[in-house]
Every structure is written in structure tokens, then in C-alpha cells.
Design an enzyme around this catalytic site. Structure first.
Site, PDB file in Angstrom:
ATOM      1  N   ASP A  82      44.254  23.750  27.224  1.00 51.28           N
ATOM      2  CA  ASP A  82      45.213  22.813  27.807  1.00 51.28           C
ATOM      3  C   ASP A  82      45.178  21.531  26.986  1.00 51.28           C
ATOM      4  OD1 ASP A  82      42.916  21.503  28.569  1.00 51.28           O
ATOM      5  OD2 ASP A  82      43.143  21.876  30.700  1.00 51.28           O
ATOM      6  N   ASP A 103      46.552  30.680  35.092  1.00 52.59           N
ATOM      7  CA  ASP A 103      45.119  30.376  35.042  1.00 52.59           C
ATOM      8  C   ASP A 103      44.753  29.633  36.307  1.00 52.59           C
ATOM      9  OD1 ASP A 103      44.331  27.219  34.477  1.00 52.59           O
ATOM     10  OD2 ASP A 103      46.415  27.709  34.021  1.00 52.59           O
ATOM     11  N   CYS A 125      35.842  48.701  45.233  1.00 56.89           N
ATOM     12  CA  CYS A 125      35.703  47.870  44.046  1.00 56.89           C
ATOM     13  C   CYS A 125      34.569  48.403  43.162  1.00 56.89           C
ATOM     14  CB  CYS A 125      35.423  46.430  44.463  1.00 56.89           C
ATOM     15  SG  CYS A 125      35.198  45.291  43.084  1.00 56.89           S
ATOM     16  N   CYS A 155      33.077  46.556  40.659  1.00 57.60           N
ATOM     17  CA  CYS A 155      32.300  45.493  40.030  1.00 57.60           C
ATOM     18  C   CYS A 155      30.820  45.628  40.385  1.00 57.60           C
ATOM     19  CB  CYS A 155      32.836  44.121  40.448  1.00 57.60           C
ATOM     20  SG  CYS A 155      32.177  43.533  42.025  1.00 57.60           S
ATOM     21  N   CYS A 166      29.751  44.905  44.061  1.00 54.54           N
ATOM     22  CA  CYS A 166      30.115  45.917  45.061  1.00 54.54           C
ATOM     23  C   CYS A 166      29.406  47.253  44.815  1.00 54.54           C
ATOM     24  CB  CYS A 166      31.634  46.121  45.062  1.00 54.54           C
ATOM     25  SG  CYS A 166      32.533  44.667  45.646  1.00 54.54           S
ATOM     26  N   HIS A 198      32.668  39.418  40.881  1.00 52.94           N
ATOM     27  CA  HIS A 198      33.547  40.166  41.788  1.00 52.94           C
ATOM     28  C   HIS A 198      34.948  39.559  41.830  1.00 52.94           C
ATOM     29  CE1 HIS A 198      35.262  42.093  45.301  1.00 52.94           C
ATOM     30  NE2 HIS A 198      35.621  40.880  45.668  1.00 52.94           N
TER      31      HIS A 198
END
Length: 376
Positions: free
Chosen positions: A93, A267, A305, A307, A310, A336
Site C-alpha cells: 500500500d 485484503d 476443514c 487446516c 481442525c 485456520h
């Protein structure tokens, strides 16, 4: 600009679009969600872990990096990619958001902004030219114009003055950016929630000409309904053959609504910040892991999930490490959340490509409306 940076639309479904941004450092699949690495790190995550969630690109922060460790130091050490061990694309940015969020520390003129550092009170000057210089030193792949936007609500006169200043700064940013093959410069549309001002801004940006176009000045206090009201027309004001980036958004519902209205990139600090404060986003809504109901629950956050949080840990464990203020709590919950956000993006890309985005969107909202599983 250089053929080394390009954007190809691969499918549309209604206003929703999927495509690919090509850069010398790799492809970015759109719609894309960019995790925020403010100070050259996505908090609580290793770069390889961020990549494992499915992220193609990260965001770095000009304002924070110019103060610490300084853009000059990063350049001497080989640039931001090497410095933070992330070899894929980086968008930086411009420092413009901090012009708004740190308003009490700044003085604004036609030339630029004088800041007092929030770290030590030292004085710094940021202009379109200096912002381009800093982003060049960082070596970012996608550079943002230096702009200014007022927090909403604000009166039309203030929004118009701010937008026109940003358009003059956009022209200066383009000139200072120069010819940098393989690097892209994005212009930023402003104009608050006023359609005529958004149109004037889009026209000014198109006349200057950019590699991509951002929709700025939203998610700054106007509320989702007003934001979606702007997104019903703003993306269509921008060139169809260039990426469209909605800055600073957002919540899962915001992201899906933005893509439905023609946005390609987003974002937000939300998935990582929420992870550090015990909030987990799931397909059934938001789970607050600090709540006592999770203390004895052997089940995962989300059984569908994949990840690490999880796959390998129970709600009871996540509750315990959050309560005990263990660092692994931030690590697992951030992983996660970033995984879930990237799963949303992948789901939308596939649905757009297959012409079933409306059905995907309905299922997404239905799942979130169900709420969390019953207590154990």
C-alpha cells in the site's frame, strides 16, 4: 507497462469474474484474498504456512516499513521478498490509509503529508514521489498510488476535495513510478459513497492509465449496506480488462458480496487479528473459542476443514491455549482463519468458472446462517 505483468479474465458469471494476474514472481488467481503482512510478517505465521493456506500474494505496509526497519535498510538487505522469505508477489500500500487512520499525527498539504511517527514521535514526510521511492526500494510487485481519503461519514465537499487531491497525487505517482518492467502501478478510485464523485475519479484515473485499479475509501465506517451500494456501480466504472482491487475488505460476507459485484482482489487484517483474539471464522459462522462452552469439547472447530488446527486439535485444546495465553493459540487460529478465507476464494473461483456462482453464494449464506454446532 511490461508484458511481464498482465491480467487475463478467464470466466464471468453475472458481475463476478475469475482470472489470472501474471507477474515475474508467479501467478495470482482471482478472485484473490491477500493476507496482510504489515511489518514484513503475517503475524503468528511462517511464510511457508501462509503459502500452504493457498495465498498467492501478500500485502506489505509502506508506512510501517518506512519507519521500521526503513525501506533503505530493506533494500540494502536484498529487498522485501528476500528480507521476509516470501518469493511470490507482494503488493504494497502507499501509506495513504495511515494518512487517514493517524490523522491526529499528521499535517496535510498539496505537496504531501508530514507525519509524526507513532513509534517515537520523529517527523517524516510522505509525498507521491517519496511513496513511489519507498515502494521501489522495497521491490514490491504491485505498487499503489499515494492517496488520501477521509473517514466516513464526511460531507460531500470534504470528500470531493480529498478525491481531487488524490487524483492529482495519482498523476504525480504515475510520473514518479516511471518505466519499471515487471512491476505494476495501481490507481485508487475515491469519492466516498457519492456516485458522481466516483465517476469523476474513475474518469481521471483512466485518463492517466494504470496496470490495475483499486476502489478505495470504503470499509471506513460507512457500513455494509452503503459499501455494497457503491460496489453496485463502482467496479463497472473501471476498465474491464484490468484487475479491480477493493482495499481493506473484509469479513467473509463482505468478500463474497464484493466478488458478486465485480471485484477481483481484496485484503484485510481481519483473519489474522481475529485469530489472535480467539475468533475463528467457519462455514457455520464465527466461533468465539474463549467461551466456556468449548472447554470440554473434543470436536474440531470445523470437521470439514483440513487446516492443522481442525485436523489435529480439539476445541477444548484451542480453548485452553487461548485462555492460558499460549503463543500456539494465535498460530493455530490465524492459520485456520487464513485457510478458511482462501477456501472461500477457491470456492468462488470454481463456481464462477462453472457458471454456478449464484448457487454457491446461496449455499455459503445458508451455511453461515445455521450457526455453530450444538454445545457438546
Amino acid at each position: 507497462m511490461s508484458a511481464a505483468f498482465s491480467f487475463a479474465l478467464t470466466a464471468t458469471d453475472g458481475a463476478a469474474r475469475s482470472g489470472v494476474i501474471s507477474t515475474p514472481r508467479g501467478e495470482i488467481r482471482t478472485p484473490a484474498f491477500m493476507p496482510v503482512g504489515t511489518a514484513a510478517t503475517v503475524k503468528a505465521m511462517m511464510p511457508e504456512s501462509v503459502r500452504a493456506t493457498g495465498a498467492d500474494i501478500l500485502l506489505g505496509n509502506t508506512y510501517h516499513l518506512m519507519l521500521r526497519p526503513t525501506a533503505e535498510r530493506i533494500a540494502r538487505l536484498g529487498g522485501l521478498h528476500r528480507f521476509m522469505n516470501w518469493e511470490r508477489p507482494i503488493l504494497t500500500d502507499s501509506g495513504g490509509f495511515q494518512v487517514m487512520s493517524l490523522a491526529e499525527l499528521r499535517k496535510l498539504t498539496e505537496e504531501g503529508v508530514t507525519f509524526r511517527s507513532h513509534i517515537d514521535g520523529s517527523r517524516h514526510r510522505l509525498t507521491p514521489e517519496r511513496s513511489m521511492e519507498i515502494q521501489k526500494l522495497l521491490g514490491s510487485d504491485i505498487v499503489m498510488c499515494f492517496d488520501e481519503c477521509p473517514a466516513l461519514p464526511a460531507d460531500d465537499k470534504r470528500v470531493a476535495e480529498s478525491m481531487r487531491l488524490s487524483m492529482r497525487w495519482a498523476a504525480r505517482s504515475k510520473e514518479a513510478f516511471g518505466d519499471r518492467p515487471g512491476h505494476a502501478l495501481f490507481g485508487i478510485q475515491q469519492g466516498g459513497v457519492t456516485q458522481e464523485l466516483r465517476a469523476e475519479s474513475a474518469e481521471a484515473l483512466r485518463a492517466i492509465g494504470f496496470d490495475g485499479y483499486a476502489i478505495g475509501g470504503l470499509a471506513v465506517g460507512e457500513g455494509q449496506e452503503a459499501m455494497f451500494g457503491v460496489l453496485d456501480y463502482a467496479p463497472g466504472m473501471l476498465p474491464e480488462d484490468k484487475p479491480r482491487y477493493l482495499m481493506g475488505v473484509g469479513k467473509p460476507d463482505d468478500i463474497v458480496g464484493a466478488v458478486a459485484r465485480g471485484v477481483d482482489m481484496m485484503d484485510c487484517v481481519l483473519p489474522s487479528r481475529s485469530g489472535r483474539t480467539g475468533q475463528a471464522f467457519t462455514r457455520r459462522g464465527t466461533v468465539n473459542i474463549k467461551n466456556a462452552r468449548h472447554a470440554n469439547d473434543p470436536r474440531p472447530l470445523d470437521e470439514d476443514c483440513t487446516c492443522p488446527a481442525c485436523r489435529n486439535y480439539s476445541r477444548a485444546y484451542l480453548h485452553h491455549v487461548f485462555r492460558a495465553q499460549e503463543i500456539i493459540s494465535s498460530m493455530l487460529l490465524t492459520w485456520h482463519n487464513l485457510h478458511y478465507f482462501q477456501e472461500i476464494m477457491g470456492g468462488m473461483r470454481a463456481a464462477i468458472a462453472e457458471g454456478r456462482f449464484a448457487a454457491w453464494q446461496a449455499a455459503f449464506h445458508a451455511g453461515r446462517a445455521e450457526g455453530d454446532i450444538e454445545p457438546f
